[in-house]
Structures are given as structure tokens and as C-alpha cells.
Design a protein around this motif. Sequence first.
Motif, PDB file in Angstrom:
ATOM      1  N   ASN A 252      -7.657  -7.576  14.485  1.00  0.00           N
ATOM      2  CA  ASN A 252      -6.887  -7.401  13.168  1.00  0.00           C
ATOM      3  C   ASN A 252      -8.000  -7.419  12.129  1.00  0.00           C
ATOM      4  O   ASN A 252      -7.583  -7.571  10.805  1.00  0.00           O
ATOM      5  CB  ASN A 252      -6.006  -8.440  13.050  1.00  0.00           C
ATOM      6  CG  ASN A 252      -6.479  -9.862  12.891  1.00  0.00           C
ATOM      7  OD1 ASN A 252      -7.752  -9.987  13.077  1.00  0.00           O
ATOM      8  ND2 ASN A 252      -5.422 -10.746  12.937  1.00  0.00           N
ATOM      9  N   GLY A 253      -9.302  -7.655  12.400  1.00  0.00           N
ATOM     10  CA  GLY A 253     -10.439  -7.562  11.547  1.00  0.00           C
ATOM     11  C   GLY A 253     -10.848  -9.157  10.979  1.00  0.00           C
ATOM     12  O   GLY A 253     -11.741  -9.179  10.435  1.00  0.00           O
ATOM     13  N   LYS A 254     -10.026  -9.923  11.574  1.00  0.00           N
ATOM     14  CA  LYS A 254     -10.482 -11.375  11.062  1.00  0.00           C
ATOM     15  C   LYS A 254     -11.139 -11.821  12.050  1.00  0.00           C
ATOM     16  O   LYS A 254     -11.325 -11.730  13.221  1.00  0.00           O
ATOM     17  CB  LYS A 254      -9.157 -12.269  10.899  1.00  0.00           C
ATOM     18  CG  LYS A 254      -8.265 -11.704   9.906  1.00  0.00           C
ATOM     19  CD  LYS A 254      -7.273 -13.002   9.353  1.00  0.00           C
ATOM     20  CE  LYS A 254      -6.542 -12.593   8.193  1.00  0.00           C
ATOM     21  NZ  LYS A 254      -5.502 -13.286   7.596  1.00  0.00           N
ATOM     22  N   ALA A 255     -11.958 -12.919  11.637  1.00  0.00           N
ATOM     23  CA  ALA A 255     -13.242 -13.560  12.693  1.00  0.00           C
ATOM     24  C   ALA A 255     -12.620 -14.967  13.029  1.00  0.00           C
ATOM     25  O   ALA A 255     -12.364 -15.894  12.108  1.00  0.00           O
ATOM     26  CB  ALA A 255     -14.352 -13.616  12.189  1.00  0.00           C
ATOM     27  N   ARG A 256     -12.818 -15.495  14.317  1.00  0.00           N
ATOM     28  CA  ARG A 256     -12.799 -16.691  14.689  1.00  0.00           C
ATOM     29  C   ARG A 256     -14.022 -17.362  14.487  1.00  0.00           C
ATOM     30  O   ARG A 256     -14.972 -16.804  14.654  1.00  0.00           O
ATOM     31  CB  ARG A 256     -12.337 -16.891  16.336  1.00  0.00           C
ATOM     32  CG  ARG A 256     -11.196 -16.259  16.685  1.00  0.00           C
ATOM     33  CD  ARG A 256     -10.853 -16.615  18.155  1.00  0.00           C
ATOM     34  NE  ARG A 256     -12.064 -16.771  19.036  1.00  0.00           N
ATOM     35  CZ  ARG A 256     -12.105 -17.142  20.242  1.00  0.00           C
ATOM     36  NH1 ARG A 256     -10.856 -17.421  20.950  1.00  0.00           N
ATOM     37  NH2 ARG A 256     -12.959 -16.928  20.861  1.00  0.00           N
ATOM     38  N   ARG A 257     -13.760 -18.537  14.131  1.00  0.00           N
ATOM     39  CA  ARG A 257     -14.805 -19.235  13.643  1.00  0.00           C
ATOM     40  C   ARG A 257     -15.037 -20.644  14.380  1.00  0.00           C
ATOM     41  O   ARG A 257     -14.060 -21.183  14.926  1.00  0.00           O
ATOM     42  CB  ARG A 257     -15.078 -19.699  12.196  1.00  0.00           C
ATOM     43  CG  ARG A 257     -14.924 -18.278  11.305  1.00  0.00           C
ATOM     44  CD  ARG A 257     -15.026 -18.712   9.949  1.00  0.00           C
ATOM     45  NE  ARG A 257     -16.370 -19.491   9.680  1.00  0.00           N
ATOM     46  CZ  ARG A 257     -16.694 -20.040   8.682  1.00  0.00           C
ATOM     47  NH1 ARG A 257     -16.100 -20.101   7.755  1.00  0.00           N
ATOM     48  NH2 ARG A 257     -17.921 -20.571   8.669  1.00  0.00           N
TER      49      ARG A 257
END
Length: 390
Positions: A252-257
Amino acid sequence: AGASESLITEIQDWNRYPGDGVDARPYGKPSEFEAHVVRKNVPWLTSDAISSVNFTPLHELDGIITPSGLCFERHHAGIAEIEPANHRLMIHGLVERPLVFTMADLKRFPRENKVYFLECAANTGMEWRGAQLNGCQFTHGMIHCLMYTGVRLKHLLDEAGVKTEGKWLLAEGADASGMTRSIPLDKALDDCMVAFGMNGEALRPEQGYPIRLVVPGWEGNMWVKWLRRLEIGDQPWQHREETSKYTDLMANGKARRFTFEMDVKSVITNPSPQAPILHGRGPLVLSGLAWSGKGRISRVDVSMDGGRNWTTARLDGPSLPKALHRFYHEFDWDGSDLFLQSRAIDEHGFVQPTKDQLRSVRGANSIYHNNGIQTWHVNSDGVIENVEVS
Ligand code: MTE
Ligand code: CO
């Protein structure tokens, strides 16, 4: 070999003449006939060798300990050459007593010896969109497993006296890359070490001589080499290596950090593309490695048919938490095509996923934390290729 084998019936030179004496090799090296067993770089992966990586030759090794001279290397600014007498480790920030340690100071704290794997979070990162590199050295070789000697980080932090607001620790290396990573204080106080030894001798320069941080089970990037500074803070620092790098871009274009822990994973090292079957049909020793950043490996299954049927492999050697485990599966090869796979399960019940399962959750835009099941295709000549099955 036959009964009239000349190598047994005729006396050979090495059987006739004495060899080198004890002073010829003050620091021993492998046999000249093992000269092909070396770390290898994939030149097109990086633009130069200074900020680059080479790979452990997993297909040439056995057991669980990586020989010191064969540990993969990942440097962001080459190898720092540091004289121990000129090295200092500083602890500062939210502490009662900021401290600077010499190497001699560090060696007066209680020591421990622990075996841990170190896996770069980018290991297998080139395989997200399909089979790419032809050999386990290149697909899985950003890993090593060593016995470390050093001091629990907790002893050093206790000496400095962490203030109650202290929740995070920043580790910094002394090399020209200015490598820094934020580490939760709980982890630092749990099992992290400041190591000065590997496999019974001093760290190699490539591994951070004179000291490196050991962060068991967590991504290799956090294991800061040439460690020079530890700062205590109340929140993460949001530096480059934890924002633009070492985050996981999702579909979805978000990044896990802050995905620190390395997941349960395994690979068949023999046979494999760089280690084809040369002996034809009949008895065959299949072998591989399994590991989990959460603890021990409890079981490894192997499949010959791309994951339709599974057999439990035999684990051999020490089973230590957050260390490599060695598995074997002996069988009679009938010369037919095989789609070899291994699937590891850790002591907490985590099961290594297929690549399709992984992509269904993570998408295909990731680089890091690819622990999907690897497939090797064996043809009837024993030639082996990196493939994917679905
Ligand atoms: N520490 C410093 N100071 N500089 C670096 O470039 N590279 C990191 C980490 N620690 C690095 C570092 C990365 S990305 C990894 S995967 C590991 O070290 C590699 O450790 P190795 O060279 O012993 O295999
Ligand atoms: Co890395």
C-alpha cells in the motif's frame, strides 16, 4: 574406485619425502587445494567495493560455525584499521556518569562466550520478485555464525548508571560511514554484548576489530562494528539507517519501521547451484542451515517435489538459541528431476512461509526480511538452478 587404484598401489611423493617443519606456517592457512573456498562479491550489485558486500560460501561449509576468514563482509565505508591502544568507547546521554573505556578497561569486566548468527536484513533481498541469483552463496550468504567473547552491555550501562528516562540507545561506529542505529534499551540490557573476540581469537578487522556490538537475533545492520559511542536517550534518533534504509515498503506504499528481529528461515546448501550432484544416482547427503532470531530451531522439513510432500530432516550438532542449526537428509537419488525445498520451524512455533505467502502480506516492493522458502531445481544430470514454484 577400483581395487587396482594406482593412488593406493603406488607410493606418492608426499608419502616418500618429509614436508614443511613446524616453523613454516606460524599462522596456519587452509590447504592450497581449498583455494576456491572464498567470499565472493557480485560486482553489478554495488557501484564500488567500498560501500558493498561479499558473500559467505555456504555451499562449501559444514557444521554451524563460520570460519573467521569466510564471514561475509558488509561495509558502508570500507574496513577501518584501528590500533587497539587508540580505540575508545564512550557512554553518554541520559546516564549518571558519562564514561570512556579503553580496551584494557573493557577486559576487566566479567566476560561471556556466546554463539550467535548475524544475518543482514537484506539477505535474500534480491529474490523478492522471483529467482535471481544462482547459488546459495549469493541468495543466502549474508549470514555468519561465530562464537563471540565479550562483555554484556548491561555491565557497562550499569557502570554508567542509566537514568530512568533512558529508553533507547544509539550505537555509533568509528569507521568513515558514521554508522548509527537506535536500539531499545530493553534489548540492550537483555542479551547485547560488546565483543572483542570471535572464534577464540581477536575480532577480524572486517568484523569490527577491536570491538563490535552483538545484537542477538536482530538485523545485522544494528551490530555496529568498530564501536566507539553509545548514547542513551528517551526516543529513537530517526537516523538514515532506520528511515530511508532498513524499513519495509508494503504493497500500500506505507513502510514498516523498526522491524528488528530476523524471522525463521532455512536454505539447502548442498546440493545447490554451485554444488551440483556429480556422483550420479544412489546415496546422496542433502544438507542445509536453519535459524531464527527468536530462539532455537525445533524442526526442519525437506521436500523433493516443490512443497507437495514433506519429510522431517535430521538436526545435527549444537542447538543454541539465535544460532545457526545444521540439518541433513540422506536419501537415494533415482536420477529424476527434483524441486528441493526446506522449511524451518522454531521453538515458538513460527513456520517459514512460502514466497507467495510472504508477498501476499508484504507485496513485492520490499528489500529486507525475505525469509521465504527457497527452491532448487535438480535436473537428471545433477545440474541445479534457482527457481520458484507456485
Ligand atoms: N558497522 C559499521 N560501523 N559500519 C558498517 O558499514 N555494516 C552493518 C553492520 N555494522 C556496518 C556496521 C551491516 S549492514 C551489516 S549486515 C553487518 O555490520 C555486517 O557484519 P559483517 O561485516 O561482520 O558481516
Ligand atoms: Co546489512
